[in-house]
Write an enzyme that holds these catalytic residues in place. Structure first.
Site, PDB file in Angstrom:
ATOM      1  N   GLY A 154      -7.863  10.407   2.853  1.00 39.78           N
ATOM      2  CA  GLY A 154      -8.584   9.153   2.671  1.00 39.78           C
ATOM      3  C   GLY A 154      -9.406   8.825   3.902  1.00 39.78           C
ATOM      4  O   GLY A 154      -9.749   9.712   4.693  1.00 39.78           O
ATOM      5  N   ARG A 155      -9.715   7.543   4.077  1.00 40.79           N
ATOM      6  CA  ARG A 155     -10.575   7.140   5.190  1.00 40.79           C
ATOM      7  C   ARG A 155      -9.999   7.549   6.544  1.00 40.79           C
ATOM      8  O   ARG A 155     -10.702   8.099   7.394  1.00 40.79           O
ATOM      9  CB  ARG A 155     -10.786   5.622   5.160  1.00 40.79           C
ATOM     10  CG  ARG A 155     -11.423   5.077   3.882  1.00 40.79           C
ATOM     11  CD  ARG A 155     -11.516   3.564   3.958  1.00 40.79           C
ATOM     12  NE  ARG A 155     -11.988   2.948   2.730  1.00 40.79           N
ATOM     13  CZ  ARG A 155     -11.195   2.537   1.745  1.00 40.79           C
ATOM     14  NH1 ARG A 155      -9.889   2.689   1.859  1.00 40.79           N
ATOM     15  NH2 ARG A 155     -11.691   1.979   0.664  1.00 40.79           N
ATOM     16  N   ILE A 156      -8.713   7.258   6.753  1.00 41.76           N
ATOM     17  CA  ILE A 156      -8.107   7.522   8.060  1.00 41.76           C
ATOM     18  C   ILE A 156      -7.993   9.020   8.305  1.00 41.76           C
ATOM     19  O   ILE A 156      -8.311   9.508   9.392  1.00 41.76           O
ATOM     20  CB  ILE A 156      -6.733   6.838   8.154  1.00 41.76           C
ATOM     21  CG1 ILE A 156      -6.891   5.316   8.039  1.00 41.76           C
ATOM     22  CG2 ILE A 156      -6.043   7.188   9.474  1.00 41.76           C
ATOM     23  CD1 ILE A 156      -5.581   4.558   7.929  1.00 41.76           C
ATOM     24  N   ARG A 177      -5.115  14.740  -3.924  1.00 41.19           N
ATOM     25  CA  ARG A 177      -5.150  14.791  -5.385  1.00 41.19           C
ATOM     26  C   ARG A 177      -6.533  15.191  -5.900  1.00 41.19           C
ATOM     27  O   ARG A 177      -6.656  15.875  -6.911  1.00 41.19           O
ATOM     28  CB  ARG A 177      -4.781  13.423  -5.964  1.00 41.19           C
ATOM     29  CG  ARG A 177      -3.368  12.951  -5.689  1.00 41.19           C
ATOM     30  CD  ARG A 177      -3.043  11.744  -6.548  1.00 41.19           C
ATOM     31  NE  ARG A 177      -1.842  11.044  -6.117  1.00 41.19           N
ATOM     32  CZ  ARG A 177      -1.848   9.985  -5.325  1.00 41.19           C
ATOM     33  NH1 ARG A 177      -2.973   9.502  -4.864  1.00 41.19           N
ATOM     34  NH2 ARG A 177      -0.715   9.400  -4.983  1.00 41.19           N
ATOM     35  N   THR A 178      -7.565  14.722  -5.218  1.00 44.60           N
ATOM     36  CA  THR A 178      -8.933  14.941  -5.699  1.00 44.60           C
ATOM     37  C   THR A 178      -9.780  15.640  -4.644  1.00 44.60           C
ATOM     38  O   THR A 178      -9.465  15.622  -3.447  1.00 44.60           O
ATOM     39  CB  THR A 178      -9.602  13.606  -6.060  1.00 44.60           C
ATOM     40  OG1 THR A 178      -9.616  12.755  -4.893  1.00 44.60           O
ATOM     41  CG2 THR A 178      -8.844  12.909  -7.174  1.00 44.60           C
ATOM     42  N   ARG A 233       3.426   6.607   6.415  1.00 44.03           N
ATOM     43  CA  ARG A 233       4.651   5.928   6.039  1.00 44.03           C
ATOM     44  C   ARG A 233       5.831   6.803   6.442  1.00 44.03           C
ATOM     45  O   ARG A 233       5.848   8.004   6.179  1.00 44.03           O
ATOM     46  CB  ARG A 233       4.707   5.677   4.521  1.00 44.03           C
ATOM     47  CG  ARG A 233       3.614   4.755   4.020  1.00 44.03           C
ATOM     48  CD  ARG A 233       3.826   3.312   4.456  1.00 44.03           C
ATOM     49  NE  ARG A 233       2.704   2.473   4.040  1.00 44.03           N
ATOM     50  CZ  ARG A 233       1.644   2.223   4.788  1.00 44.03           C
ATOM     51  NH1 ARG A 233       1.552   2.762   6.000  1.00 44.03           N
ATOM     52  NH2 ARG A 233       0.683   1.458   4.339  1.00 44.03           N
ATOM     53  N   GLU A 262      12.785   2.450   9.167  1.00 48.45           N
ATOM     54  CA  GLU A 262      11.983   1.684  10.120  1.00 48.45           C
ATOM     55  C   GLU A 262      12.402   0.218  10.086  1.00 48.45           C
ATOM     56  O   GLU A 262      12.420  -0.382   8.996  1.00 48.45           O
ATOM     57  CB  GLU A 262      10.501   1.810   9.766  1.00 48.45           C
ATOM     58  CG  GLU A 262       9.567   1.241  10.802  1.00 48.45           C
ATOM     59  CD  GLU A 262       8.106   1.551  10.516  1.00 48.45           C
ATOM     60  OE1 GLU A 262       7.308   0.593  10.515  1.00 48.45           O
ATOM     61  OE2 GLU A 262       7.787   2.728  10.280  1.00 48.45           O
ATOM     62  N   HIS A 281       5.115   1.907  15.255  1.00 49.49           N
ATOM     63  CA  HIS A 281       4.176   1.495  14.208  1.00 49.49           C
ATOM     64  C   HIS A 281       3.043   0.643  14.790  1.00 49.49           C
ATOM     65  O   HIS A 281       2.816  -0.497  14.376  1.00 49.49           O
ATOM     66  CB  HIS A 281       4.903   0.722  13.100  1.00 49.49           C
ATOM     67  CG  HIS A 281       4.207   0.798  11.775  1.00 49.49           C
ATOM     68  ND1 HIS A 281       4.877   0.802  10.576  1.00 49.49           N
ATOM     69  CD2 HIS A 281       2.883   0.890  11.454  1.00 49.49           C
ATOM     70  CE1 HIS A 281       4.018   0.876   9.572  1.00 49.49           C
ATOM     71  NE2 HIS A 281       2.806   0.930  10.085  1.00 49.49           N
ATOM     72  N   ILE A 282       2.319   1.229  15.725  1.00 51.13           N
ATOM     73  CA  ILE A 282       1.235   0.505  16.410  1.00 51.13           C
ATOM     74  C   ILE A 282      -0.131   1.109  16.110  1.00 51.13           C
ATOM     75  O   ILE A 282      -1.090   0.905  16.860  1.00 51.13           O
ATOM     76  CB  ILE A 282       1.471   0.466  17.935  1.00 51.13           C
ATOM     77  CG1 ILE A 282       1.571   1.882  18.519  1.00 51.13           C
ATOM     78  CG2 ILE A 282       2.721  -0.333  18.264  1.00 51.13           C
ATOM     79  CD1 ILE A 282       1.596   1.914  20.051  1.00 51.13           C
TER      80      ILE A 282
END
Length: 315
Positions: A154-156, A177-178, A233, A262, A281-282
């Protein structure tokens, strides 16, 4: 109307809500908000700003069907039962795009730290073990020309991959997936990703297919010299299996900004290992990103209270 926020956020979004005449209450305690307190506060609120750690399940939605909008202060929204919210006419929003570069930069920071043993060597100094220059001390890995595997493009993931390609000339492959037509990289299967990558960086959603997908079976298929990075995640990887893979040198190192569970247990055995770097988680924790998240989450709330489509809606 009343907006309840489950943790303090940057002031810009709060100010925007108040300027539009809404009442804002922020949960200010040091400990995470309990399920009972969240229920209590939701009962007297018209809208909620929630965090990924706040479980907004079907039961919660049913008990608080009066809510007009729930805006998650995160890109992810797997903590919210979006289907149930839709059934009750509650709009749900998140904060995509504004934290893309910050999180991609965090993945790069973890990769650099692990590949060059920065934290490990710093700890050695603090422990008083630095006695002089060592020809064989803290030998790391060069990233130049290596293969970077992106899981979840994705974007990240794309932003991180593009940075690594420009900075180190890394070859980019991805599993998604795509097909990503705008992404100059080669799409491969999950098995090929594990087999070919020198670095695997995880940027996927958490769902039934991805939960603990990176387990001991997956780690055994990776190169012994490979580095595992997760800024998505924590539940995408099995942390017990990752600890074993690192301890037994099945893979070379790992960098985590998310853990499973977490927050993690401070006595976790994985913290004993020198070949892992963990941050709390920063990924989006730059002033710029958090300011934009605050404004976007507030805009989602305002749109929802006005009966309009959310600027970043997920239903």
């Amino acid at each position: 109307m009343k907006v309840f926020i489950t943790q303090p956020i940057l002031q810009s979004g709060i100010t925007l809500l108040k300027e539009q005449g809404h009442t804002v209450e922020v949960y200010e305690e040091d400990t995470p908000i309990s399920k009972e307190t969240l229920y209590e506060k939701a009962k007297t609120s018209d809208a909620l700003i929630t965090m990924l750690s706040n479980q907004v399940d079907r039961e919660f939605i049913k008990e608080n069907g009066h809510l007009k909008v729930i805006a998650n202060y995160a890109v992810g929204f797997n903590n919210i039962d979006v289907e149930a919210a839709t059934e009750y006419g509650i709009k749900v929003g998140n904060t995509p795009d504004v934290l893309t570069e910050a999180t991609a930069d965090m993945a790069l920071a973890l990769l650099m730290d692990v590949s060059r043993k920065t934290s490990e060597s710093f700890q050695s100094i603090k422990d008083g073990h630095w006695t002089g220059w060592e020809p064989k001390g803290f030998l790391g890995q060069s990233l130049r020309g290596k293969t970077l595997g992106i899981f979840g493009a994705g974007r990240i993931g794309q932003c991180f991959a593009n940075t690594c390609h420009l900075a180190f000339g890394m070859n980019i492959i991805y599993c998604a997936r795509t097909e990503k037509e705008s992404f100059q990289a080669t799409k491969v299967s999950f098995e090929e990703l594990l087999d070919q990558s020198d670095v695997i960086s995880v940027h996927c959603d958490l769902n039934n297919e991805t939960k603990e997908l990176f387990n001991i079976e997956a780690f055994k298929k990776m190169k012994e010299t490979s580095i595992f990075i997760n800024t998505s995640r924590g539940q995408v990887h099995n942390e017990v299996d990752l600890e074993l893979a690192l301890r037994e040198k099945i893979i070379w190192g790992a960098g985590l900004d998310v853990t499973n569970p977490e927050p993690m247990n401070p006595k976790s055995k994985i913290l004993e290992l020198p070949n892992i770097t963990i941050t709390p988680h920063i990924g989006s924790a730059t002033i710029t990103a958090r300011e934009e998240m605050s404004l976007l989450v507030a805009t989602n709330i305002l749109n929802g209270l006005n009966g309009e489509s959310l600027k970043a809606g997920v239903n």
